[in-house]
Design an enzyme around this catalytic site. Structure first.
Site, PDB file in Angstrom:
ATOM      1  N   ALA A  17       0.831  -1.200   0.000  1.00 55.96           N
ATOM      2  CA  ALA A  17       0.000   0.000   0.000  1.00 55.96           C
ATOM      3  C   ALA A  17       0.871   1.258   0.000  1.00 55.96           C
ATOM      4  O   ALA A  17       0.633   2.188  -0.788  1.00 55.96           O
ATOM      5  CB  ALA A  17      -0.926  -0.012   1.222  1.00 55.96           C
ATOM      6  N   ASP A  47       5.574  -8.813   2.261  1.00 54.82           N
ATOM      7  CA  ASP A  47       6.679  -9.701   1.880  1.00 54.82           C
ATOM      8  C   ASP A  47       6.364 -11.159   2.206  1.00 54.82           C
ATOM      9  O   ASP A  47       6.911 -12.064   1.599  1.00 54.82           O
ATOM     10  CB  ASP A  47       7.960  -9.266   2.605  1.00 54.82           C
ATOM     11  N   GLU A 115      -9.119 -19.999  -4.490  1.00 58.68           N
ATOM     12  CA  GLU A 115      -9.035 -20.171  -3.030  1.00 58.68           C
ATOM     13  C   GLU A 115     -10.443 -20.135  -2.435  1.00 58.68           C
ATOM     14  O   GLU A 115     -11.419 -19.863  -3.139  1.00 58.68           O
ATOM     15  CB  GLU A 115      -8.166 -19.065  -2.409  1.00 58.68           C
ATOM     16  N   ASP A 208       0.427   0.785  14.637  1.00 59.00           N
ATOM     17  CA  ASP A 208       0.922   2.155  14.857  1.00 59.00           C
ATOM     18  C   ASP A 208       0.074   3.220  14.163  1.00 59.00           C
ATOM     19  O   ASP A 208      -0.314   4.218  14.777  1.00 59.00           O
ATOM     20  CB  ASP A 208       2.366   2.300  14.354  1.00 59.00           C
ATOM     21  N   HIS A 229      -6.877 -16.763  10.528  1.00 56.04           N
ATOM     22  CA  HIS A 229      -6.649 -17.692   9.421  1.00 56.04           C
ATOM     23  C   HIS A 229      -6.769 -19.111   9.960  1.00 56.04           C
ATOM     24  O   HIS A 229      -6.237 -19.427  11.022  1.00 56.04           O
ATOM     25  CB  HIS A 229      -5.259 -17.472   8.812  1.00 56.04           C
ATOM     26  N   ARG A 283     -13.551 -18.250   5.277  1.00 54.91           N
ATOM     27  CA  ARG A 283     -12.479 -18.384   6.255  1.00 54.91           C
ATOM     28  C   ARG A 283     -12.960 -18.480   7.698  1.00 54.91           C
ATOM     29  O   ARG A 283     -12.448 -19.270   8.484  1.00 54.91           O
ATOM     30  CB  ARG A 283     -11.606 -17.145   6.136  1.00 54.91           C
ATOM     31  N   HIS A 338      -4.785 -12.977  11.760  1.00 54.59           N
ATOM     32  CA  HIS A 338      -4.203 -12.832  10.432  1.00 54.59           C
ATOM     33  C   HIS A 338      -4.394 -11.448   9.830  1.00 54.59           C
ATOM     34  O   HIS A 338      -3.469 -10.906   9.234  1.00 54.59           O
ATOM     35  CB  HIS A 338      -4.857 -13.884   9.526  1.00 54.59           C
ATOM     36  N   ARG A 373     -13.040 -10.903   5.227  1.00 55.82           N
ATOM     37  CA  ARG A 373     -12.322 -10.672   3.958  1.00 55.82           C
ATOM     38  C   ARG A 373     -12.261 -11.933   3.109  1.00 55.82           C
ATOM     39  O   ARG A 373     -11.965 -13.023   3.598  1.00 55.82           O
ATOM     40  CB  ARG A 373     -10.897 -10.217   4.281  1.00 55.82           C
TER      41      ARG A 373
HETATM   42  C1  LIG Z   1       1.764 -14.705   6.117  1.00 54.74           C
HETATM   43  C2  LIG Z   1       0.775 -13.858   5.357  1.00 54.74           C
HETATM   44  C3  LIG Z   1       0.266 -14.291   4.154  1.00 54.74           C
HETATM   45  C4  LIG Z   1      -0.629 -13.502   3.437  1.00 54.74           C
HETATM   46  N1  LIG Z   1      -1.045 -13.919   2.204  1.00 54.74           N
HETATM   47  C5  LIG Z   1      -1.812 -13.074   1.462  1.00 54.74           C
HETATM   48  C6  LIG Z   1      -2.134 -13.392   0.115  1.00 54.74           C
HETATM   49  O1  LIG Z   1      -1.725 -14.419  -0.418  1.00 54.74           O
HETATM   50  N2  LIG Z   1      -2.905 -12.513  -0.581  1.00 54.74           N
HETATM   51  C7  LIG Z   1      -3.370 -11.343  -0.048  1.00 54.74           C
HETATM   52  O2  LIG Z   1      -4.056 -10.580  -0.733  1.00 54.74           O
HETATM   53  N3  LIG Z   1      -3.060 -11.026   1.230  1.00 54.74           N
HETATM   54  C8  LIG Z   1      -2.285 -11.842   1.976  1.00 54.74           C
HETATM   55  N4  LIG Z   1      -1.962 -11.496   3.251  1.00 54.74           N
HETATM   56  C9  LIG Z   1      -2.408 -10.196   3.767  1.00 54.74           C
HETATM   57  C10 LIG Z   1      -1.573  -9.102   3.109  1.00 54.74           C
HETATM   58  O3  LIG Z   1      -0.255  -9.560   2.939  1.00 54.74           O
HETATM   59  C11 LIG Z   1      -1.534  -7.836   3.929  1.00 54.74           C
HETATM   60  O4  LIG Z   1      -2.814  -7.484   4.364  1.00 54.74           O
HETATM   61  C12 LIG Z   1      -0.989  -6.697   3.070  1.00 54.74           C
HETATM   62  O5  LIG Z   1       0.267  -7.070   2.557  1.00 54.74           O
HETATM   63  C13 LIG Z   1      -0.868  -5.453   3.896  1.00 54.74           C
HETATM   64  O6  LIG Z   1      -0.146  -4.521   3.149  1.00 54.74           O
HETATM   65  P1  LIG Z   1       0.177  -3.115   3.786  1.00 54.74           P
HETATM   66  O7  LIG Z   1       1.018  -2.385   2.792  1.00 54.74           O
HETATM   67  O8  LIG Z   1      -1.055  -2.488   4.260  1.00 54.74           O
HETATM   68  O9  LIG Z   1       1.016  -3.464   5.108  1.00 54.74           O
HETATM   69  P2  LIG Z   1       2.419  -4.213   5.293  1.00 54.74           P
HETATM   70  O10 LIG Z   1       2.826  -4.952   4.081  1.00 54.74           O
HETATM   71  O11 LIG Z   1       2.341  -4.969   6.565  1.00 54.74           O
HETATM   72  O12 LIG Z   1       3.424  -3.010   5.481  1.00 54.74           O
HETATM   73  C14 LIG Z   1       3.330  -2.164   6.617  1.00 54.74           C
HETATM   74  C15 LIG Z   1       4.567  -1.295   6.625  1.00 54.74           C
HETATM   75  O13 LIG Z   1       4.459  -0.275   7.600  1.00 54.74           O
HETATM   76  C16 LIG Z   1       5.663  -0.189   8.339  1.00 54.74           C
HETATM   77  N5  LIG Z   1       5.339   0.455   9.620  1.00 54.74           N
HETATM   78  C17 LIG Z   1       4.473   0.050  10.570  1.00 54.74           C
HETATM   79  N6  LIG Z   1       4.431   0.942  11.582  1.00 54.74           N
HETATM   80  C18 LIG Z   1       5.278   1.946  11.247  1.00 54.74           C
HETATM   81  C19 LIG Z   1       5.689   3.166  11.873  1.00 54.74           C
HETATM   82  N7  LIG Z   1       5.219   3.552  13.068  1.00 54.74           N
HETATM   83  N8  LIG Z   1       6.601   3.945  11.252  1.00 54.74           N
HETATM   84  C20 LIG Z   1       7.133   3.578  10.043  1.00 54.74           C
HETATM   85  N9  LIG Z   1       6.782   2.426   9.405  1.00 54.74           N
HETATM   86  C21 LIG Z   1       5.868   1.646  10.000  1.00 54.74           C
HETATM   87  C22 LIG Z   1       6.124  -1.629   8.412  1.00 54.74           C
HETATM   88  O14 LIG Z   1       7.484  -1.713   8.756  1.00 54.74           O
HETATM   89  C23 LIG Z   1       5.840  -2.066   6.975  1.00 54.74           C
HETATM   90  O15 LIG Z   1       6.853  -1.607   6.112  1.00 54.74           O
HETATM   91  C24 LIG Z   1      -1.058 -12.269   3.968  1.00 54.74           C
HETATM   92  C25 LIG Z   1      -0.554 -11.838   5.197  1.00 54.74           C
HETATM   93  C26 LIG Z   1       0.361 -12.607   5.884  1.00 54.74           C
HETATM   94  C27 LIG Z   1       0.899 -12.105   7.184  1.00 54.74           C
END
Ligand SMILES: Cc1cc2nc3c(=O)[nH]c(=O)nc-3n(C[C@H](O)[C@H](O)[C@H](O)COP(=O)(O)OP(=O)(O)OC[C@H]3O[C@@H](n4cnc5c(N)ncnc54)[C@H](O)[C@@H]3O)c2cc1C
Length: 508
Positions: A17, A47, A115, A208, A229, A283, A338, A373
């Protein structure tokens, strides 16, 4: 204090995001600063994502219907339309054309997977480690792109606000905090897994952005809808306290999509008794069934013998081997925290209720997920809303208002303070605000969490250490979840209420 840092757009977080927001803002000509707690390659759920990213394929209506059905018709239909309509262009423009992600193919086309909850195969993937194949090229691309700076190992501690407007954030890169002023601030801080004893999320998922936004007065919504999950590895190591780093790993829904069965401690396949879609039921249904069977029969394993597990999921087979799990006997699984369906309330461009504050990805509540979700839609949501918010965030004047005053870090911090409070917080969340809830338990949990937050607040006011801010954020977030759950008397989606005497009392 050194000269303040400035940017047209400040992005907090570097998952899908945050990266998408940064890309879109830079494409509009903005000077973008991304600050992130993460240090590559770890620290973002993105990741770790496995199964893949859903996209609109063939009849868009069927995708819309699947999302609405998974949410028990609680998702916001307009938000779902935004997701479904924008998915193909976002995936092909950013992931394929810009980043060159090579999704798995089958014959002449993509190898779309299916899925739970999806009526058709529409999930793009790279093996069962899709997230790293998206995020690593994304960060590398942003590194090289003009107009974007990325500062890793840098946490935002608090938002800088003035008269209801957000002017940036205070960073932990200097002892008294470093102000970063921006025309607009985009929160992309991910999930809340660290509020639970067992989670699939990275350890830094302490809520956060959510807490910072809520403390600044932004609206939050749907906080009670925490998704568990059904199939996280439940081996010996996974019983320890902490989050995904403790040995817990997700066994992707795609494994069930390819034909794996769930069996209880008596060796019986039980899902057909719970739902007509058996292992491919929504789920929340599968998670509660696994939980119930574990309680009744001692364990649940995922029987992967119906498929070529090592051939189709080499990365998962490797994870099993690393932990000494002989997957030919079935993989022991249990539900664990999850994903947060709710979060900071935003509109279709990621705008929050506060001027110049945006939120995207898992920390935001777009309305796409409602009470539950659909699998593989959160990477897509982060991508689509990230791009839309990044674009909308451009064009505001940078105003350097007075940042909140912080004291220098205290070198004599009692190290165990944060550990002890976190242990208490996670226990309460796991036992009372988990997969099964009771009105009584939720009320008691709210009271315990309110007291805990009070103790933490008193400490944080006099210190600036990152772990204390994480604890403060987790305590604010946990309280928001518990309160929302206590206020919602309807069992729906991830929010499941049992009769009042079904769980043990919380002992504080
Ligand atoms: C094991 C696993 C498998 C998954 N598999 C899938 C899948 O196959 N398909 C799917 O659609 N979704 C999947 N999901 C869900 C999906 O991965 C996440 O919901 C999505 O990646 C969230 O993206 P994001 O960018 O919002 O947050 P994230 O990718 O979690 O990134 C958050 C970022 O914010 C940073 N951050 C946090 N707090 C602070 C702060 N105070 N100051 C500075 N930086 C901060 C973190 O370090 C990180 O870089 C999975 C999740 C997990 C855990």
């Amino acid at each position: 204090m050194t000269d303040p840092t400035t940017a047209d757009v400040l992005v907090v977080g570097s998952g899908i995001a945050g990266c998408s927001a940064a890309l879109a803002a830079a494409r509009e000509g903005a000077d973008v600063l991304v600050v992130t707690k993460a240090e590559r390659p770890d620290g973002a759920s993105t990741d770790w994502a496995q199964g893949g990213i859903a996209t609109t394929r063939g009849d868009p209506e069927s995708f819309t219907e699947d999302i609405l059905a998974a949410s028990a018709d609680t998702a916001d239909a307009d938000a779902v339309d935004v997701l479904v309509e924008n998915a193909p262009a976002a995936v092909s423009d950013v992931l394929v054309d810009t980043l060159g992600v090579e999704f798995d193919t089958s014959g002449a086309g993509y190898d779309f997977a299916r899925e739970a909850g999806h009526s058709t195969s529409r999930i793009l993937h790279v093996d069962a480690s899709t997230g790293e194949h998206l995020l690593r090229p994304f960060l590398h691309y942003l590194d090289e792109r003009d107009g974007i700076r990325i500062r890793e190992d840098t946490a935002a501690l608090d938002l800088i606000t003035h008269e209801g407007r957000v002017h940036g954030a205070l960073l932990d890169s200097e002892p008294g905090g470093e102000p970063a002023f921006a025309g607009a601030t985009v929160l992309a801080t991910g999930g809340i897994g660290a509020c639970y004893r067992r989670s699939t999320n990275p350890p830094g998922a302490t809520g956060d952005g959510l807490a910072m936004a809520a403390l600044a007065g932004a609206d939050v919504a749907d906080m009670e809808y925490v998704q568990f999950h059904p199939t996280a590895y439940a081996g010996r190591e996974a019983q320890s306290e902490g989050t995904g780093s403790d040995g817990t790993f997700l066994v992707s829904e795609a494994v069930r999509g390819e034909g794996a069965h769930l069996r209880n401690g008596d060796g019986e396949r039980f899902m057909p008794d719970y739902h007509e879609d058996a292992e491919l039921a929504p789920r929340d249904v599968v998670a509660r069934a696994v939980d119930a069977e574990r309680t009744e029969t001692g364990e649940v394993v995922l029987d992967v013998s119906p498929l070529d597990f090592a051939g189709e999921f080499p990365d998962l087979a490797e994870k099993c081997e690393e932990r000494g799990v002989d997957w030919t006997d079935g993989i022991p699984v249990a539900p664990c925290e999850h994903f947060l369906c709710g979060g900071i309330d935003v509109d279709d461009r990621g705008r929050t209720s506060l001027d110049r504050l945006f939120a995207v990805g898992e920390c935001a509540r777009t309305g796409v997920h409602g009470a539950n979700r659909l699998a593989s839609t959160s990477l897509l949501e982060g991508l689509v809303w990230g791009l839309r918010a990044g674009e909308a965030a451009v064009g505001n004047e940078i105003i350097e208002s007075e940042p909140p005053e912080l004291l220098d870090s205290d070198p004599d911090l009692p190290e165990r303070f944060a550990d002890e409070k976190f242990t208490r917080l996670r226990r309460v969340m796991e036992e009372q605000v988990g997969i099964r809830r009771t009105p009584d338990g939720l009320r008691r949990a709210s009271a315990v969490l309110r007291r805990l937050k009070g103790e933490v607040d008193a400490y944080v006011r006099t210190r600036t250490a990152r772990d204390l801010y994480e604890l403060r954020n987790a305590s604010v977030t946990a309280l928001l979840v518990a309160r929302a759950a206590a206020e919602n008397e309807e069992s729906v989606g991830c929010h499941y209420l049992e009769p009042p005497d079904a769980t043990a009392p919380v002992d504080d």
